[in-house]
Write a protein that holds these residues in place. Structure first.
Motif, PDB file in Angstrom:
ATOM      1  N   ASN A 194       0.617  -1.346  -0.240  1.00  0.00           N
ATOM      2  CA  ASN A 194       0.043  -0.060  -0.235  1.00  0.00           C
ATOM      3  C   ASN A 194       0.549   1.051  -0.425  1.00  0.00           C
ATOM      4  N   GLU A 195       1.564   1.339   0.465  1.00  0.00           N
ATOM      5  CA  GLU A 195       2.720   2.084   0.310  1.00  0.00           C
ATOM      6  C   GLU A 195       4.183   2.607  -0.464  1.00  0.00           C
ATOM      7  N   GLY A 196       3.353   1.674  -2.176  1.00  0.00           N
ATOM      8  CA  GLY A 196       4.390   1.928  -2.496  1.00  0.00           C
ATOM      9  C   GLY A 196       5.316   0.893  -2.876  1.00  0.00           C
ATOM     10  N   ILE A 197       6.317  -0.414  -1.810  1.00  0.00           N
ATOM     11  CA  ILE A 197       6.773  -0.225  -2.309  1.00  0.00           C
ATOM     12  C   ILE A 197       7.324  -2.032  -1.960  1.00  0.00           C
ATOM     13  N   ARG A 198       7.743  -2.017  -3.385  1.00  0.00           N
ATOM     14  CA  ARG A 198       8.115  -3.510  -3.731  1.00  0.00           C
ATOM     15  C   ARG A 198       9.108  -4.594  -3.228  1.00  0.00           C
ATOM     16  N   LEU A 199       8.301  -5.331  -2.303  1.00  0.00           N
ATOM     17  CA  LEU A 199       8.732  -6.747  -2.058  1.00  0.00           C
ATOM     18  C   LEU A 199       9.025  -7.748  -1.974  1.00  0.00           C
ATOM     19  N   GLY A 200      10.056  -8.671  -2.050  1.00  0.00           N
ATOM     20  CA  GLY A 200      10.015 -10.080  -2.238  1.00  0.00           C
ATOM     21  C   GLY A 200      10.756 -11.014  -1.667  1.00  0.00           C
ATOM     22  N   MET A 201      11.189 -11.960  -2.254  1.00  0.00           N
ATOM     23  CA  MET A 201      11.359 -13.198  -1.495  1.00  0.00           C
ATOM     24  C   MET A 201      12.003 -14.072  -2.850  1.00  0.00           C
ATOM     25  N   ARG A 202      13.063 -14.475  -2.697  1.00  0.00           N
ATOM     26  CA  ARG A 202      13.479 -15.377  -3.508  1.00  0.00           C
ATOM     27  C   ARG A 202      13.828 -16.453  -2.847  1.00  0.00           C
ATOM     28  N   TRP A 203      13.695 -17.300  -3.835  1.00  0.00           N
ATOM     29  CA  TRP A 203      14.430 -18.764  -3.607  1.00  0.00           C
ATOM     30  C   TRP A 203      15.666 -19.108  -4.983  1.00  0.00           C
ATOM     31  N   THR A 204      16.677 -19.557  -4.067  1.00  0.00           N
ATOM     32  CA  THR A 204      17.886 -19.935  -4.843  1.00  0.00           C
ATOM     33  C   THR A 204      18.363 -20.897  -4.779  1.00  0.00           C
ATOM     34  N   ALA A 205      18.986 -22.589  -5.290  1.00  0.00           N
ATOM     35  CA  ALA A 205      19.639 -23.418  -4.856  1.00  0.00           C
ATOM     36  C   ALA A 205      21.121 -22.818  -4.804  1.00  0.00           C
ATOM     37  N   LEU A 206      21.245 -23.650  -3.516  1.00  0.00           N
ATOM     38  CA  LEU A 206      22.615 -23.927  -3.273  1.00  0.00           C
ATOM     39  C   LEU A 206      24.077 -24.581  -4.629  1.00  0.00           C
ATOM     40  N   ASP A 207      24.771 -24.106  -4.802  1.00  0.00           N
ATOM     41  CA  ASP A 207      25.137 -24.301  -5.526  1.00  0.00           C
ATOM     42  C   ASP A 207      26.180 -25.365  -5.373  1.00  0.00           C
ATOM     43  N   ARG A 250      16.776 -18.366   1.106  1.00  0.00           N
ATOM     44  CA  ARG A 250      16.254 -16.741   0.358  1.00  0.00           C
ATOM     45  C   ARG A 250      16.559 -15.563   0.636  1.00  0.00           C
ATOM     46  N   THR A 251      16.724 -15.296  -0.374  1.00  0.00           N
ATOM     47  CA  THR A 251      16.614 -13.867  -0.794  1.00  0.00           C
ATOM     48  C   THR A 251      16.109 -12.759  -0.342  1.00  0.00           C
ATOM     49  N   THR A 252      15.666 -11.762   0.485  1.00  0.00           N
ATOM     50  CA  THR A 252      14.567 -10.552   0.367  1.00  0.00           C
ATOM     51  C   THR A 252      14.527  -9.819  -0.330  1.00  0.00           C
ATOM     52  N   THR A 253      13.900  -8.916  -1.427  1.00  0.00           N
ATOM     53  CA  THR A 253      14.602  -7.608  -2.190  1.00  0.00           C
ATOM     54  C   THR A 253      13.452  -6.156  -1.193  1.00  0.00           C
ATOM     55  N   ILE A 254      14.084  -5.826  -1.400  1.00  0.00           N
ATOM     56  CA  ILE A 254      13.174  -3.950  -1.126  1.00  0.00           C
ATOM     57  C   ILE A 254      13.431  -3.397  -2.162  1.00  0.00           C
ATOM     58  N   GLU A 255      12.694  -2.258  -2.616  1.00  0.00           N
ATOM     59  CA  GLU A 255      12.522  -1.168  -3.961  1.00  0.00           C
ATOM     60  C   GLU A 255      11.805  -0.357  -3.450  1.00  0.00           C
ATOM     61  N   ALA A 256      12.025   0.261  -3.272  1.00  0.00           N
ATOM     62  CA  ALA A 256      11.580   2.426  -3.085  1.00  0.00           C
ATOM     63  C   ALA A 256      11.837   2.980  -4.492  1.00  0.00           C
ATOM     64  N   ASP A 257      11.213   3.734  -4.315  1.00  0.00           N
ATOM     65  CA  ASP A 257      11.612   4.586  -5.410  1.00  0.00           C
ATOM     66  C   ASP A 257      11.154   6.070  -4.044  1.00  0.00           C
ATOM     67  N   GLU A 258      11.180   7.250  -5.056  1.00  0.00           N
ATOM     68  CA  GLU A 258      11.057   8.304  -4.097  1.00  0.00           C
ATOM     69  C   GLU A 258       9.581   8.471  -3.115  1.00  0.00           C
ATOM     70  N   ALA A 259       8.628   8.314  -4.183  1.00  0.00           N
ATOM     71  CA  ALA A 259       7.475   8.591  -2.950  1.00  0.00           C
ATOM     72  C   ALA A 259       7.131   7.718  -2.067  1.00  0.00           C
ATOM     73  N   GLY A 260       7.878   6.390  -2.111  1.00  0.00           N
ATOM     74  CA  GLY A 260       8.305   5.105  -1.210  1.00  0.00           C
ATOM     75  C   GLY A 260       8.683   5.725  -0.084  1.00  0.00           C
ATOM     76  N   LEU A 261       9.561   6.191  -0.205  1.00  0.00           N
ATOM     77  CA  LEU A 261      10.633   5.815   0.555  1.00  0.00           C
ATOM     78  C   LEU A 261      10.252   7.614   1.313  1.00  0.00           C
ATOM     79  N   GLU A 262       9.205   8.945   1.118  1.00  0.00           N
ATOM     80  CA  GLU A 262       9.020   9.615   1.286  1.00  0.00           C
ATOM     81  C   GLU A 262       7.562   9.114   2.594  1.00  0.00           C
ATOM     82  N   LYS A 263       6.720   8.067   2.316  1.00  0.00           N
ATOM     83  CA  LYS A 263       6.179   7.328   3.384  1.00  0.00           C
ATOM     84  C   LYS A 263       7.186   6.350   4.489  1.00  0.00           C
TER      85      LYS A 263
END
Lengths: 432, 432
Positions: free
Chosen positions: A111-124, A389-402
């Motif tokens: 709702n605050e415009g922040i793009r959130l994620g969680m990515r699963w990756t295999a061990l090498d 798991r790797t979590t991801t956060i992406e914020a733009d100007e509007a999101g960071l302001e909030k």
């Protein structure tokens, strides 16, 4: 065998005694293992050759510690085709279940415009330890290697000791079936050290799984942190919950199937039918007369076996949760109603036609399960052991302001001014 | 600070030196910790009182080791309302992200008529360790307690030392916000021992999480197996991947936000723009002049900081995967294209307006992340730390007829005759 009755005045104490931590806490091998690991880390392949000569009575140049593709093929071809078919049935079912287990990634914008994620990756790279000699189980190779493959691990290396140079055709056939081609005839703490730190011959892995003796378990403990490890297995255990409508012989054999693993194994029957309990106890004695592994099974039953008489199934469920068993068999007409009350168990086998042995081989779910009451907090081996798991956060100007100002306030309160500045400088740029 | 360039002949060696395991392997506290744990296990509350008097200069009867509801309320009410609002924003976002993380159960019947399942259940009780003094971060309380709450853990107990009896209002306010009401003013190995083994005052838990000093970390290592633990955190680290279109001051402050944590922290800039690298390096020096924690940050940057000049973003991604950083900032126009190439990182912060500090407080994903290159095989704290899996298998006569024979063959091949018998007896009954 101990007989407990919930109606007895001493029941809680009896149960507490049964629950008492059976896992050995001895660390007597810690020092020799530390020495072996340090030696492998320092001298590499040379140390591997020395220990293999010493412990497995096998003297080979380092490059021959890897079992060649020809040797694997020659050995695997010794396995009779009907047994090969059984291995393939097991492998197919294990692979299918673990594929169903693979989790999904997350990716959403809130709702605050922040793009959130969680990515699963295999061990090498994963290292699989397989015991040599009598404890070498091809089913364990499937149960450890296939989840890694399903998870997408690119490199699975395997170490299996070959005392006196004797290879195990079934183990090599199981490995080949799982696509494991990088196999070394090395065992013990030296194998764990080689996989953890790497040598000229063996590239290091990221996680080491698989059962082993006290040296292997201690070596895994010591390399933990540098690489990941699976849990250190204690003695195996089963709880059989049964009503009186079962063939006592079947319940007895199910208990003995646990007892035959190991003298430390524990088999427990829980029933509200005291006459049935007597019949099962008698059947255990009868079966022990003909069972090939009778010495082991009898000792396990004698020292660790138990029959618990309960008033009803609710009481049975409460005790199961206290025991948090590795394996739970529910030999009832409505096994799901009972299982719904069970919060802590590694694996549950439901119905009168589903003995625990189904799960050891061909059920599909993993047979590497939490022992010694650790099902309170731990789980069986699965694809989750081979992904992270790797979590991801992406914020733009509007999101960071909030959300940024709250971050500034907390960073300042914690006295982390550069943290606060990294947010407030950007917030200032946005305003200008 | 070290400057590396992929065009340099010594680059691979320089990188290897940078990669060299920074995690301390010293175990100098193993013996005192072993003694404290044994003492707590034997003398219980009496030992807790003694150690609290000795280490925290605080003499109290055992029952007062628990912080009363009144004390918690009094302390928490000292927190200014704007800071309380910031804590609530953080808590709301952390809770929402972890709720999204909760996995689904499996329940399906396969082609051979076997009903298979996987059920997630919460742990019964979790212990949360919170450091006292300068390292007491309210954000850590949120990050550890909220995932447990979201997972459905019924009991969360917390231990936080209060040297000289001084309580930390922000920490208690954060705990109260998370619904944690069972809080003890106990620290060190004695707190870990009390939570693991239980005393008269403190019921034992199933898993212990939270950061701590060397004694706490070693105590967690030693109780592991009896209870679950989270990973032992090493020094914190960030890798910032940036192009020349960034404000050098922002990149510098982001690096210093990592460096200010701890003299052992590591901040690394990766860029293909050598002039930008120079500008960032200069900006770091300028910022250090005014930063309150300059002594710590300067030492971290001096000893462990690095700037790596790469040819292009593909090379940057390859190096990031070798570093497997705890935190990765991607200060690029198209952060997702770059992130897609990253296989190993604890958390990724994408875009020019998303510094790592967002993730420390208000992003939502957890800030407890794998350090010291363990992102190769480990993940950040999550709801998965507070739930465990039970697999289920249900077979009827028809199902057992299909898969049972393969199980019999494998059990016999492994020499486990009772296993085979538990299947073959039932198969025989079905045929008759």
């Amino acid at each position: 065998m101990k007989r407990l009755d919930t109606l007895s005045a001493s029941f809680e104490q009896d149960l507490a005694n049964l629950l008492a931590d059976r896992s050995s806490e001895e660390r007597s091998v810690a020092e020799p293992v530390r020495a072996i690991l340090a030696d492998v880390r320092q001298r590499g392949d040379e140390a591997l050759c020395d220990y293999t000569a010493r412990f497995d009575r096998l003297t080979l140049p380092a490059e021959n510690l890897r079992i060649s593709a020809e040797e694997i093929a020659t050995q695997a071809d010794l396995v009779p085709s009907d047994l090969m078919d059984a291995l393939k049935t097991a492998a197919r079912r294990i692979e299918a279940f673990h594929a169903a287990q693979m989790p999904k990634d997350l990716d959403f914008t809130d709702n605050e415009g922040i793009r959130l994620g969680m990515r699963w990756t295999a061990l090498d790279a994963v290292g699989l330890y397989v015991p040599g000699g009598k404890a070498a189980y091809p089913s364990s190779v499937l149960m450890n290697a296939l989840p890694a493959r399903v998870a997408g691990v690119q490199r699975v290396a395997m170490c299996v000791p070959s005392p006196d140079g004797v290879l195990n055709p079934l183990v090599l056939a199981a490995a080949r079936l799982c696509g494991v081609e990088e196999i070394y005839r090395i065992g013990g703490a030296q194998a764990v050290g080689a996989m953890a730190y790497g040598t000229e011959l063996i590239a290091p892995v990221d996680r080491i799984v698989g059962p082993g003796n006290a040296f292997v378990a201690e070596a895994k403990r010591q390399v933990f942190g540098h690489v990941g490890i699976d849990s250190i297995a204690g003695p195996s255990e089963v709880v059989v919950v049964a009503d009186g409508n079962n063939d006592p012989r079947l319940a007895a054999v199910d208990l003995l199937a646990q007892a035959e693993h190991d003298e430390q194994a524990q088999a427990i029957l829980i029933t509200s039918d005291a006459a049935f309990a007597d019949a099962v106890t008698a059947a255990v004695q009868t079966e022990l007369e003909t069972l090939p592994r009778t010495a082991i099974a009898a000792k396990s039953w004698e020292d660790h076996g138990a029959v618990i008489i309960v008033r009803d199934l609710d009481e049975a469920a409460r005790i199961v949760n206290q025991l948090a068993p590795e394996h739970l068999e529910v030999l009832l007409d409505e096994p799901r109603a009972f299982s719904a009350k069970v919060r802590h168990a590694g694996a549950i086998f439901m119905g009168r036609y589903c003995p625990e042995a189904v799960g050891d081989y061909v059920g599909g779910p993993n047979h590497v399960l939490p022992t010694s009451r650790t099902a309170r907090f731990a789980s069986g081996l699965s694809v989750f052991d081979f992904i992270k798991r790797t979590t991801t956060i992406e914020a733009d100007e509007a999101g960071l302001e909030k959300i940024g100002p709250a971050g500034v306030a907390l960073a300042q309160a914690e006295g982390l001014d550069a943290h606060a500045l990294s947010l407030s400088l950007r917030l200032g740029q946005i305003k200008n």
